[in-house]
Design a protein around this motif. Structure first.
Motif, PDB file in Angstrom:
ATOM      1  N   GLU B 898       0.908  -1.136   0.120  1.00 25.55           N
ATOM      2  CA  GLU B 898      -0.121  -0.052   0.066  1.00 25.55           C
ATOM      3  C   GLU B 898       0.655   1.348   0.079  1.00 25.55           C
ATOM      4  O   GLU B 898       0.495   2.020  -0.665  1.00 25.55           O
ATOM      5  CB  GLU B 898      -0.801  -0.252   1.182  1.00 25.55           C
ATOM      6  CG  GLU B 898      -1.809  -1.187   1.125  1.00 25.55           C
ATOM      7  CD  GLU B 898      -2.669  -1.446   2.617  1.00 25.55           C
ATOM      8  OE1 GLU B 898      -3.582  -2.006   2.385  1.00 25.55           O
ATOM      9  OE2 GLU B 898      -1.990  -1.211   3.642  1.00 25.55           O
ATOM     10  N   THR B 899       1.954   1.063   0.754  1.00 27.00           N
ATOM     11  CA  THR B 899       3.043   2.236   0.803  1.00 27.00           C
ATOM     12  C   THR B 899       3.414   2.498  -0.772  1.00 27.00           C
ATOM     13  O   THR B 899       3.579   3.808  -0.861  1.00 27.00           O
ATOM     14  CB  THR B 899       4.037   1.928   1.843  1.00 27.00           C
ATOM     15  OG1 THR B 899       3.583   1.782   3.061  1.00 27.00           O
ATOM     16  CG2 THR B 899       4.981   3.026   1.747  1.00 27.00           C
ATOM     17  N   ILE B 900       3.996   1.685  -1.181  1.00 26.69           N
ATOM     18  CA  ILE B 900       4.481   1.655  -2.726  1.00 26.69           C
ATOM     19  C   ILE B 900       3.344   2.294  -3.602  1.00 26.69           C
ATOM     20  O   ILE B 900       3.759   3.208  -4.310  1.00 26.69           O
ATOM     21  CB  ILE B 900       5.118   0.265  -3.151  1.00 26.69           C
ATOM     22  CG1 ILE B 900       6.160  -0.121  -2.338  1.00 26.69           C
ATOM     23  CG2 ILE B 900       5.304   0.380  -4.576  1.00 26.69           C
ATOM     24  CD1 ILE B 900       6.778  -1.577  -2.470  1.00 26.69           C
ATOM     25  N   SER B 901       2.183   1.665  -3.587  1.00 24.62           N
ATOM     26  CA  SER B 901       1.047   2.500  -4.492  1.00 24.62           C
ATOM     27  C   SER B 901       1.007   3.785  -4.036  1.00 24.62           C
ATOM     28  O   SER B 901       0.762   4.567  -5.111  1.00 24.62           O
ATOM     29  CB  SER B 901      -0.360   1.859  -4.056  1.00 24.62           C
ATOM     30  OG  SER B 901      -0.075   0.391  -4.444  1.00 24.62           O
ATOM     31  N   GLN B 902       0.946   3.978  -2.820  1.00 26.95           N
ATOM     32  CA  GLN B 902       0.690   5.571  -2.605  1.00 26.95           C
ATOM     33  C   GLN B 902       1.903   6.558  -2.909  1.00 26.95           C
ATOM     34  O   GLN B 902       1.588   7.664  -3.206  1.00 26.95           O
ATOM     35  CB  GLN B 902       0.675   5.819  -0.769  1.00 26.95           C
ATOM     36  CG  GLN B 902      -0.435   6.615  -0.754  1.00 26.95           C
ATOM     37  CD  GLN B 902      -0.510   7.107   0.818  1.00 26.95           C
ATOM     38  OE1 GLN B 902       0.055   6.484   1.834  1.00 26.95           O
ATOM     39  NE2 GLN B 902      -1.672   7.645   1.308  1.00 26.95           N
ATOM     40  N   ALA B 903       3.046   5.874  -2.618  1.00 31.75           N
ATOM     41  CA  ALA B 903       4.275   6.516  -2.909  1.00 31.75           C
ATOM     42  C   ALA B 903       4.437   7.024  -4.680  1.00 31.75           C
ATOM     43  O   ALA B 903       4.662   8.094  -5.040  1.00 31.75           O
ATOM     44  CB  ALA B 903       5.314   5.916  -2.625  1.00 31.75           C
ATOM     45  N   SER B 904       4.173   5.953  -5.340  1.00 27.56           N
ATOM     46  CA  SER B 904       3.771   6.103  -6.819  1.00 27.56           C
ATOM     47  C   SER B 904       2.861   7.180  -7.220  1.00 27.56           C
ATOM     48  O   SER B 904       2.837   7.977  -8.148  1.00 27.56           O
ATOM     49  CB  SER B 904       3.569   4.802  -7.365  1.00 27.56           C
ATOM     50  OG  SER B 904       4.511   4.065  -7.590  1.00 27.56           O
ATOM     51  N   GLY B 905       1.729   7.197  -6.267  1.00 27.60           N
ATOM     52  CA  GLY B 905       0.766   8.060  -6.494  1.00 27.60           C
ATOM     53  C   GLY B 905       1.179   9.395  -6.194  1.00 27.60           C
ATOM     54  O   GLY B 905       0.877  10.369  -6.918  1.00 27.60           O
ATOM     55  N   ALA B 906       1.941   9.545  -5.355  1.00 26.08           N
ATOM     56  CA  ALA B 906       2.549  10.991  -4.821  1.00 26.08           C
ATOM     57  C   ALA B 906       3.279  11.538  -6.217  1.00 26.08           C
ATOM     58  O   ALA B 906       3.503  12.591  -6.522  1.00 26.08           O
ATOM     59  CB  ALA B 906       3.306  11.002  -3.737  1.00 26.08           C
ATOM     60  N   ALA B 907       4.300  10.483  -6.543  1.00 26.20           N
ATOM     61  CA  ALA B 907       5.039  10.907  -7.660  1.00 26.20           C
ATOM     62  C   ALA B 907       4.256  11.211  -8.785  1.00 26.20           C
ATOM     63  O   ALA B 907       4.605  12.175  -9.459  1.00 26.20           O
ATOM     64  CB  ALA B 907       5.891   9.745  -8.074  1.00 26.20           C
ATOM     65  N   SER B 908       3.079  10.671  -8.945  1.00 28.57           N
ATOM     66  CA  SER B 908       2.101  11.163 -10.218  1.00 28.57           C
ATOM     67  C   SER B 908       1.799  12.526 -10.181  1.00 28.57           C
ATOM     68  O   SER B 908       1.684  13.159 -11.197  1.00 28.57           O
ATOM     69  CB  SER B 908       1.156  10.113 -10.425  1.00 28.57           C
ATOM     70  OG  SER B 908       0.283  10.176 -11.282  1.00 28.57           O
ATOM     71  N   ARG B 909       1.195  12.518  -8.893  1.00 29.52           N
ATOM     72  CA  ARG B 909       0.713  13.868  -8.463  1.00 29.52           C
ATOM     73  C   ARG B 909       1.804  14.965  -8.830  1.00 29.52           C
ATOM     74  O   ARG B 909       1.404  16.090  -9.387  1.00 29.52           O
ATOM     75  CB  ARG B 909       0.147  14.104  -7.279  1.00 29.52           C
ATOM     76  CG  ARG B 909      -0.858  12.982  -6.705  1.00 29.52           C
ATOM     77  CD  ARG B 909      -2.115  13.118  -7.753  1.00 29.52           C
ATOM     78  NE  ARG B 909      -2.842  14.249  -7.372  1.00 29.52           N
ATOM     79  CZ  ARG B 909      -3.531  15.148  -8.649  1.00 29.52           C
ATOM     80  NH1 ARG B 909      -3.708  14.682  -9.505  1.00 29.52           N
ATOM     81  NH2 ARG B 909      -4.090  16.221  -8.276  1.00 29.52           N
ATOM     82  N   ALA B 910       3.083  14.793  -8.170  1.00 31.37           N
ATOM     83  CA  ALA B 910       4.257  15.631  -8.526  1.00 31.37           C
ATOM     84  C   ALA B 910       4.386  15.855  -9.950  1.00 31.37           C
ATOM     85  O   ALA B 910       4.604  16.908 -10.497  1.00 31.37           O
ATOM     86  CB  ALA B 910       5.199  15.442  -7.699  1.00 31.37           C
ATOM     87  N   THR B 911       4.231  14.847 -10.739  1.00 34.49           N
ATOM     88  CA  THR B 911       4.440  14.730 -12.081  1.00 34.49           C
ATOM     89  C   THR B 911       3.472  15.737 -13.128  1.00 34.49           C
ATOM     90  O   THR B 911       3.868  16.239 -13.904  1.00 34.49           O
ATOM     91  CB  THR B 911       4.400  13.525 -12.803  1.00 34.49           C
ATOM     92  OG1 THR B 911       5.522  12.596 -12.136  1.00 34.49           O
ATOM     93  CG2 THR B 911       4.612  13.452 -14.245  1.00 34.49           C
ATOM     94  N   THR B 912       2.374  15.538 -12.474  1.00 34.64           N
ATOM     95  CA  THR B 912       1.227  16.444 -13.000  1.00 34.64           C
ATOM     96  C   THR B 912       1.629  18.036 -13.153  1.00 34.64           C
ATOM     97  O   THR B 912       1.315  18.618 -14.168  1.00 34.64           O
ATOM     98  CB  THR B 912      -0.083  16.196 -12.612  1.00 34.64           C
ATOM     99  OG1 THR B 912      -0.058  16.577 -11.324  1.00 34.64           O
ATOM    100  CG2 THR B 912      -0.679  14.869 -12.741  1.00 34.64           C
TER     101      THR B 912
END
Lengths: 157, 1001
Positions: B898-912
């Motif tokens: 779950e942590t990994i999913s959320q971390a990728s999620g944060a990266a995605s939001r930063a990427t946007t």
């Protein structure tokens, strides 16, 4: 925060000593903390009396004392200025500026012969829906005790 | 070089698919969103409210629905299926069959006349069979796209719809059409189906009219549902005053081949019970459960509120069967309470909390895309790569990989966007177009205001007299048009607003609805599409600030709503056009915390072509994973950690600062400046985005259960290390769950401890099969597929003994022995165990430093000192402050995957944000009225950002728009009101104050 999301029973202000007096309260709420906290009070369905009318501002540091005085002159029975907790201001130090201004305003009010409690400064964070509702409930109660703001009548503005 | 395509196909347009599509489109990729149903929105669109905030689901999802529907780089293909998939990662060709709607998508206006005149009724799938729809239909009024569809299996071909359609959109001759999509990556998020309880005939579903499924009950609760928000029971339309929920229907049930836990039912049943009680006072609600699994952020607190404040009854019992009383159609339940006593009770309505099951088409999807499913029929993933399928270039999001709740699904949705776009990041912006708005209309001098009052289903309308407010608004100065709508945020109302702007020459718009925090951007975009500057708008909150908080005083609430609309009119008639200045974002992110979350985010960002700085307070990377020595069939934690660290350290785009601390943060989205202290040095780092991934730690339960006094009493992490370092040859182990969790002072559930304890128990059993392991628990919360380890543990002889919070186990010394006593309700006396070790499942607690960090970066914390995201449901990785994101256990306790999913999620939001060519500044800046400026410089001293300065040449104050944050501090200090903040000008605020205090609302 969810711990605040409790359906606390409406603190109905029933011990109304002033009879039918329904105070008018204006609140200047900062966009980032207190307005969001008030939103959370709504989301959590916390009940408070409709005597309170909010005005959203970007920061308490931008609440000109003139607005507060104007509200009192126009007949507001009390005024709330609510912003982020010290250290949490979205704009670094706006709430400190507000704190200083409100302190002076309160002095001014005393000189005018008004209760300084007619102006209230509160720190209400985005997660403090309960605190927001409690604050409004208390203010309505207390303002009812103080009675109507006499300025408008006395000065016939 | 291999060909790569800058487009992604997303299959399934529920909340997960939509969020993935939005993140991808916002990061510069063309998205094809393929959905088999006729509208996007998935299951969330049919929910009434969502836990734990009780936000209305439709309101929460509407911005996402509308945002997806109108995004110029998302192409939505509804009523569509996959035919075949060819090609390789980077360059797939997907053939999609678009089935006919028999109504032309281009021509249909969504007016609904066709449906109104359709004589044929069919069971409504959206209403889950509780009500009917016509053969010509949209599934729900807020559907996106708002295009009708003819159900030809029901249609009798009478031709009425064709006759009444003014747009000539009906076309019976439409046929299947195949579209070939060329994409670089594929994301699968086809969602789930609810379990069909007819096979569990003991519950009488399908035979007894008053036995409904939980999803049907959502519709019964919904304001836009079959009974218009009145809680009624199907048999006779009466208010059910006694309702029972039966948990685990189609979950944790090997008989129906569903051994896993569906992860969401405990909390949704709790929510439904709360809402039912809110709808009808005095409703008696009882939930029959096996283990209460309210493990998510804020869920345990929610459960406690349901129990203690709403008085929902919870009975731990698996109900064997339901009987109907034929005369009344009431339902009799016989059960055994915790003391083993047989009881029976009669209910007016029974809700079956049905589980999530793999959709029927999962197998077909797996075949067509060439991916593997797991033993339960969900998509197979690995623990350390939860977003990847077994095939390169194809990724998975949402409940396709396991049952999960909305926040987890949304975090994953963003995460999978990052994973899918990383490999094709070189093709960013190659296939997207820039959104073109019509030129801004010259608004002239005379304000012409349109006021749109929202009913929000019954959220506002049941308290505030919305039509009266709308009528009243007509009397206000400069108001030339008013209307009231069921949902002002729905796609069709957006079109209505645009039409009204044209028809009535509106140059200002007011919406009286929910809150500007969530919905202002949506309406601003709408008026922008109609050629109005987005700042000629105001949203006044008649829901959060009126109907929700004054529900017992309808008259005064209506008065207040009128006041608020009048104030908004006073404000908006003085609004001026504003043009924001834009900046370029720094193409690097600062990540605070070098654990698995921080490292994942850094690697993802590096894949996206950005730089990442990790600041880690310890002297090495790894965080909590360093303390974990065993995992259950999920890989070797040491090896995984090593591989992560190697990848991070060898990546030239990532710079790591160990022994480092963030001292200060200034700037704003796109342009942060961080001051980082590393030993004696301080270093300045520029970053476009900030990711907080500071983790959490295991609670040390000093002075409890002899911890700290007797070395044989230890925490789970300490036991895990002991098992690894020394092995285990002891005989008796007692594990005590919920030490420091779910009790006064720390109400939340720590989520991971049940599974962690069982894991350690199984490891100990492996080392010494003769060991007796007693697990003293309150509820076993092995949600999702983790249920399997609970089953394994029971099969291997781990003994589970339940205790309650008011009768905690007692650990004491008896001579040299440890003695544990625990009360057992079945035998009504204490069980005494003399263990070799006592292992405490201690809570996961946030770091004390969070408080300091929260102040430095200016983000909020929960009352328990975890970081508080922007929205618990749909913004799980964003902070409210723009450009700052969070991931991992600093958000709440969670597992590694779950942590990994959320971390990728944060990266995605930063990427946007970092991928955008220009980023508009956050706020409206201050404007200076030069004519009146005396150049005194008071404003300079009051600005926290050095954004306003007296120009020595001209002698007047000048504002640097990029630095100005729009707080307005300078506006109050100026003796002659020279600087002013647009939208918040003194004359606006004064006018609002006056209006608020006028006698007549």
């Amino acid at each position: 925060m969810v711990t605040e999301a409790q359906p606390k029973e409406n603190e109905v202000v029933s011990d109304d000593k002033e009879g039918d007096f329904e105070p008018k309260i204006i609140g200047f709420l900062c966009n980032w903390c207190s307005y969001t906290g008030a939103d959370l009070a709504g989301v959590s369905r916390l009940q408070y009396p409709p005597n309170f009318i909010p005005i959203r501002v970007m920061c308490t540091g931008a609440v000109d004392p003139v607005y507060v005085i104007k509200a009192l002159l126009e007949g507001a029975d009390s005024v709330l200025v609510a912003g982020c907790h010290p250290g949490d201001c979205h704009y670094l130090s706006g709430n400190f500026k507000a704190r200083r201004r409100i302190a002076i305003l309160k002095k001014l009010l005393e000189n005018l012969g008004l209760e300084e409690r007619r102006i209230r400064l509160e720190w209400i964070s985005a997660s403090e829906g309960q605190k927001f509702a409690d604050t409004v409930n208390e203010m309505v109660k207390e303002t009812k005790k103080m009675g109507p703001n006499p300025i408008k009548k006395e000065w016939d503005i | 070089m291999e060909k790569k395509v800058g487009a992604v196909m997303v299959l399934g347009a529920g909340i997960t698919g939509m969020q993935t599509a939005l993140d991808l489109a916002e990061s510069g990729f063309k998205v094809y969103l393929v959905e088999k149903r006729s509208s996007i929105g998935g299951v969330m669109a049919s929910l009434d409210k969502t836990f734990p905030t009780n936000d209305c689901a439709m309101c929460t999802i509407a911005p996402t629905l509308v945002g997806t529907g109108r995004h110029h780089n998302i192409e939505i293909l509804t009523v569509s299926d996959i035919e075949k998939v060819e090609g390789e990662a980077g360059d797939f060709t997907v053939s999609v069959v678009k089935h006919p709607r028999y109504i032309d998508e281009e021509k249909c206006t969504g007016c609904g006349l066709c449906s109104q005149y359709c004589p044929i009724e069919a069971i409504s799938e959206f209403e889950r069979g509780v009500s009917v729809r016509n053969a010509t239909f949209v599934p729900f009024p807020q559907a996106v796209p708002l295009v009708y569809r003819i159900d030809r299996t029901k249609c009798i071909g009478c031709g009425l719809c064709e006759q009444y359609c003014k747009a000539n959109a009906v076309n019976y001759a439409q046929e299947d059409e195949t579209v070939n999509l060329n994409v670089g990556s594929i994301v699968l998020s086809p969602g789930f189906e609810t379990f069909d309880p007819t096979v569990k005939s003991e519950y009488g579903y399908g035979r007894f009219p008053n036995v409904v499924t939980s999803i049907q009950f959502e519709r019964i609760l919904s304001a836009s549902g079959p009974y218009a928000g009145h809680v009624l029971r199907p048999s006779d339309g009466k208010h059910p005053m006694k309702i029972a929920w039966i948990q685990c229907v189609g979950s944790r049930d090997e008989q129906v081949d569903k051994g896993y836990c569906s992860a969401v039912c405990c909390t949704y049943a709790t929510k439904e019970a709360i809402i039912a009680k809110e709808h009808t006072k005095g409703t008696d609600c009882t939930i029959f459960y096996m283990d209460m699994r309210t493990y998510g952020k804020g869920f345990e607190e929610y459960y406690n509120i349901a129990k203690n404040q709403y008085g929902v009854n919870y009975i731990k019992c698996r109900v064997p069967h339901i009987e109907e009383i034929p005369e009344t159609k009431d339902l009799k339940i016989i059960y055994w309470d915790e003391n083993g006593e047989r009881k029976e009770d009669v209910f007016n309505l029974v809700v079956l909390s049905v589980g999530m099951k793999p959709s029927q088409d999962f197998k077909e999807i797996a075949e067509k895309f060439g991916i593997e499913l797991n033993e339960y029929g969900f998509c197979k993933t690995e623990y350390f790569s939860p977003l990847k399928t077994s095939r390169n270039g194809i990724f998975v999001g949402g409940s396709f990989s396991s049952p999960k709740d909305i926040p987890d699904a949304v975090a994953q949705a963003s995460g999978v966007a990052s994973k899918a776009s990383g490999p094709i990041s070189s093709e960013r912006n190659s296939l997207v177009s820039v959104k073109e708005y019509p030129p801004e209309i010259d608004i002239g001098d005379e304000p012409r205001i349109g006021v749109f009052c929202c009913h929000c289903g019954i959220n506002i309308g049941s308290v505030v007299d919305v039509p009266a407010v709308s009528e009243y608004a007509k009397t206000l100065p400069n108001v030339v048009h008013t209307e009231h709508n069921l949902y002002t945020c729905s796609q069709d109302t957006q079109d209505k607003i645009k039409d009204a702007i044209k028809e009535h020459n509106l140059n200002r718009v007011i919406v009286a609805s929910c809150t500007p925090r969530t919905h202002e951007p949506l309406f601003q975009n709408t008026i922008r599409e109609a050629g109005l500057n987005p700042y000629l708008f105001d949203l006044t909150s008649t829901r959060e600030h009126v109907s929700w908080v004054h529900k017992n005083d309808k008259e005064k609430a209506t008065e207040k709503a009128k006041h608020m609309v009048a104030m908004a009119v006073e404000k908006v008639r003085r609004n001026k056009m504003v043009h924001l200045s834009s900046v370029e974002s720094v193409k690097a992110a600062l990540i605070i915390g070098g654990g698995i979350a921080g490292m994942t985010a850094a690697l993802d960002l590096a894949d996206q072509g950005f730089s990442a700085y990790i600041i880690e307070k310890e002297n090495e990377l790894g965080g909590n994973l360093r303390n974990i020595h065993h995992l259950l069939n999920e890989g070797d934690p040491h090896r995984e950690l090593k591989s992560f660290i190697e990848k991070v350290e060898n990546n030239p785009a990532i710079e790591v600062f160990t022994n480092a601390k963030l001292e200060n943060l200034s700037g704003y989205i796109g342009n942060f400046t961080a001051l980082v202290r590393q030993c004696e040095d301080t270093k300045e780092i520029k970053a476009g985005a900030i990711i907080v991934a500071t983790g959490a730690k295991e609670f040390k339960p000093e002075n409890r259960y002899l911890y700290g006094e007797d070395p044989r009493v230890m925490t789970q992490l300490e036991f895990d290390k002991k098992l690894h370092d020394e092995g285990f040859s002891g005989k008796n182990i007692v594990m005590i769950q919920c030490v420091g969790s779910r009790e006064e002072g720390r109400e939340y559930c720590s989520r991971i401890c049940c599974t962690e304890a069982i894991k350690n128990a199984l490891v100990a059993k492996e080392l010494n099969p003769d060991a007796n392991i007693y697990m003293l628990y309150r509820d076993i919360r092995t949600y999702g597929f983790r249920e399997k380890v609970y089953k394994d543990a029971r099969e291997k002889g781990v003994m589970f003994l339940r205790y309650t919070n008011d009768k905690k186990p007692i650990v004491e010394k008896d001579g040299d022995d440890l003695k544990v006593s625990v009360y057992n309700a079945n035998i009504k006396k204490d069980i005494v165990i003399r263990p070799d070790v006592v292992v405490l499942s201690a809570a996961t607690v946030p770091y004390e430093e969070n408080e300091e960090l929260a102040q430095i970066i200016k983000v909020p914390l929960t009352s328990q000192n975890f970081f508080l995201e922007a929205h618990m449901k749909i913004k799980p990785v964003d902070f409210a402050a723009a450009g700052i994101f969070l991931a991992g256990t600093c958000h709440s306790p969670k597992f590694i995957d779950e942590t990994i999913s959320q971390a990728s999620g944060a990266a995605s939001r930063a990427t946007t944000l970092m991928s955008k060519k220009e980023l508009f500044t956050e706020g409206i800046s201050v404007v200076v009225d030069e004519e009146r400026c005396a150049g005194c410089g008071l404003c300079e001293d009051n600005c926290a950002y050095d954004a306003i300065k007296v120009n020595e040449g001209t002698g007047f104050a000048e504002v640097n728009e990029v630095l100005c944050m729009g707080c307005g501090a300078c506006t109050c200090i100026c003796p002659s009101n020279v600087p002013f903040l647009r939208q918040f000008e003194p004359k606006q605020l004064i006018a609002m104050v006056d209006k608020a205090l006028e006698a007549e609302g």
